[in-house]
Design an enzyme around this catalytic site. Structure first.
Site, PDB file in Angstrom:
ATOM      1  N   HIS A  52       0.705  -1.166   0.045  1.00 50.36           N
ATOM      2  CA  HIS A  52      -0.020   0.003  -0.041  1.00 50.36           C
ATOM      3  C   HIS A  52       0.847   1.251   0.134  1.00 50.36           C
ATOM      4  CE1 HIS A  52      -2.566  -3.014   2.158  1.00 50.36           C
ATOM      5  NE2 HIS A  52      -3.333  -2.760   1.303  1.00 50.36           N
ATOM      6  N   LYS A  92       3.639  -8.914  -0.239  1.00 49.24           N
ATOM      7  CA  LYS A  92       3.023  -8.194   0.926  1.00 49.24           C
ATOM      8  C   LYS A  92       1.437  -8.626   0.834  1.00 49.24           C
ATOM      9  CE  LYS A  92       7.144  -6.205   2.247  1.00 49.24           C
ATOM     10  NZ  LYS A  92       7.483  -5.858   3.517  1.00 49.24           N
ATOM     11  N   VAL A 136       4.881  -5.490  -4.406  1.00 52.89           N
ATOM     12  CA  VAL A 136       5.994  -5.396  -3.578  1.00 52.89           C
ATOM     13  C   VAL A 136       6.058  -6.832  -2.531  1.00 52.89           C
ATOM     14  CG1 VAL A 136       6.774  -4.232  -1.338  1.00 52.89           C
ATOM     15  CG2 VAL A 136       5.591  -2.807  -3.382  1.00 52.89           C
TER      16      VAL A 136
HETATM   17  P1  AMP Z   1      -6.190  -4.301  -0.359  1.00 53.18           P
HETATM   18  O1  AMP Z   1      -6.212  -3.390   0.825  1.00 53.18           O
HETATM   19  O2  AMP Z   1      -5.520  -5.607  -0.205  1.00 53.18           O
HETATM   20  O3  AMP Z   1      -7.548  -4.090  -0.958  1.00 53.18           O
HETATM   21  O4  AMP Z   1      -5.131  -3.616  -1.264  1.00 53.18           O
HETATM   22  C1  AMP Z   1      -5.347  -2.326  -1.806  1.00 53.18           C
HETATM   23  C2  AMP Z   1      -4.548  -2.030  -2.947  1.00 53.18           C
HETATM   24  O5  AMP Z   1      -3.125  -2.235  -2.754  1.00 53.18           O
HETATM   25  C3  AMP Z   1      -4.906  -3.108  -4.137  1.00 53.18           C
HETATM   26  O6  AMP Z   1      -4.764  -2.149  -5.494  1.00 53.18           O
HETATM   27  C4  AMP Z   1      -3.769  -4.113  -3.967  1.00 53.18           C
HETATM   28  O7  AMP Z   1      -3.467  -4.679  -5.304  1.00 53.18           O
HETATM   29  C5  AMP Z   1      -2.462  -3.287  -3.705  1.00 53.18           C
HETATM   30  N1  AMP Z   1      -1.548  -4.171  -2.972  1.00 53.18           N
HETATM   31  C6  AMP Z   1      -1.836  -5.008  -1.933  1.00 53.18           C
HETATM   32  N2  AMP Z   1      -0.609  -5.734  -1.812  1.00 53.18           N
HETATM   33  C7  AMP Z   1       0.168  -5.169  -2.532  1.00 53.18           C
HETATM   34  C8  AMP Z   1       1.646  -5.569  -2.795  1.00 53.18           C
HETATM   35  N3  AMP Z   1       2.283  -6.454  -2.219  1.00 53.18           N
HETATM   36  N4  AMP Z   1       2.187  -4.863  -3.809  1.00 53.18           N
HETATM   37  C9  AMP Z   1       1.622  -3.998  -4.552  1.00 53.18           C
HETATM   38  N5  AMP Z   1       0.401  -3.568  -4.357  1.00 53.18           N
HETATM   39  C10 AMP Z   1      -0.562  -4.372  -3.341  1.00 53.18           C
END
Ligand code: AMP
Length: 285
Positions: free
Chosen positions: A37, A184, A176
């Site tokens: 994030h 992550k 990431v």
């Molecule tokens: P979430 O809170 O899991 O819905 O994720 C919010 C945003 O963060 C989404 O666009 C995810 O794809 C992105 N995201 C989650 N994990 C990662 C990661 N390891 N690397 C890059 N973006 C991420």
């Protein structure tokens, strides 16, 4: 940094920034922030005058037997991290604020959802598209940042933006990872110590697939078989899927060529992990 919890305040606040023609970068999240994030926030911070994130665990995108109730939440820690990342606002509405009554309109995604997570999580992407339609409408961002960790989500959101002509630029951000390769994820906290040791094998499995494709393997089935047996040999998790498609169309490929995605999902005891790589095989003819 200001935390906004009501739709009215959000609309009034964004109106002021729009009036003064400031560019707005938006990072939608479900909170429990981690470095994935943070990367999205860094990009949004550097490319826009205003940076806003949303923290909302959206019930519409969780299935009946999924982890809506147990999804990790920590608003205090999240606000500290968002502040450090330079966010101007966090929009953190309650479920009641977002969906006061049963919604009278929802968005149904017609393409790119019959495979991968869309197949095993019925209605998930309809829930994602519905909440994003509402959030895009309320925030009015110039750019919205999404992680390639959820590559199918990026493909679906790209369809949403282009079909509905949202005046938003979608900015995809590379996954990431931890030093050992594990992507992550907020859900990693639910891995047992033994599962945490096995989890980096998801990325290693993807890399074995990548190598095969780069060496010229043209059969998706052969790569899938090899990645599946690697995963079975190195993890105790239940394999939900190992699939390969064209990207971003997510169509089956008779022969591996062009831009492809190799994606996997593995269910551990309390956490279902997903990961993927996209590979450009255009120069590999
Ligand atoms: P979430 O809170 O899991 O819905 O994720 C919010 C945003 O963060 C989404 O666009 C995810 O794809 C992105 N995201 C989650 N994990 C990662 C990661 N390891 N690397 C890059 N973006 C991420």
């Amino acid at each position: 940094m200001k935390i906004i919890t009501t739709i009215n305040e959000l609309q009034q606040t964004m109106k002021v920034h729009k009036k003064s023609q400031q560019t707005i970068g938006f990072v939608p999240t479900m909170g429990f922030l981690h470095e994935g994030h943070l990367k999205l926030m860094q990009e949004a911070r550097s490319q826009n005058e205003i940076m806003i994130i949303s923290i909302f665990v959206n019930p519409l995108q969780f299935g009946e037997n999924e982890d809506f109730d147990s999804y990790p939440r920590n608003m205090e820690r999240d606000s500290q991290l968002a502040k450090e990342a330079g966010a101007d606002y966090i929009f953190a509405p309650s479920v009641n604020e977002m969906y006061k009554d049963e919604p009278s309109v929802t968005v149904k995604v017609e393409k790119r959802t019959d495979v991968l997570c869309g197949k095993s999580r019925a209605g998930h992407f309809d829930g994602v598209a519905t909440v994003l339609t509402k959030l895009f409408n309320l925030v009015g961002p110039d750019r919205a940042y999404f992680g390639m960790k959820d590559a199918q989500q990026v493909a679906v959101v790209s369809g949403l933006i282009s079909d509905f002509r949202f005046p938003v630029e979608l900015v995809p951000i590379q996954t990431v990872r931890e030093e050992d390769g594990l992507a992550k994820s907020s859900r990693n906290v639910y891995l047992s110590a033994e599962e945490r040791k096995q989890a980096p094998h998801l990325y290693k499995a993807l890399q074995t697939g990548r190598e095969m494709m780069l060496k010229g393997e043209k059969s998706a089935e052969t790569v899938i078989e090899s990645v599946t047996s690697y995963l079975s040999a190195h993890t105790d998790g239940v394999i939900d899927y190992v699939e390969i498609y064209s990207y971003p169309e997510l169509k089956a490929l008779a022969e591996l060529k062009g831009e492809v995605i190799l994606a996997i999902a593995v269910k551990f005891t309390k956490a279902r992990l997903i990961d993927n790589i996209t590979i450009d095989l255009n120069d590999n003819e």
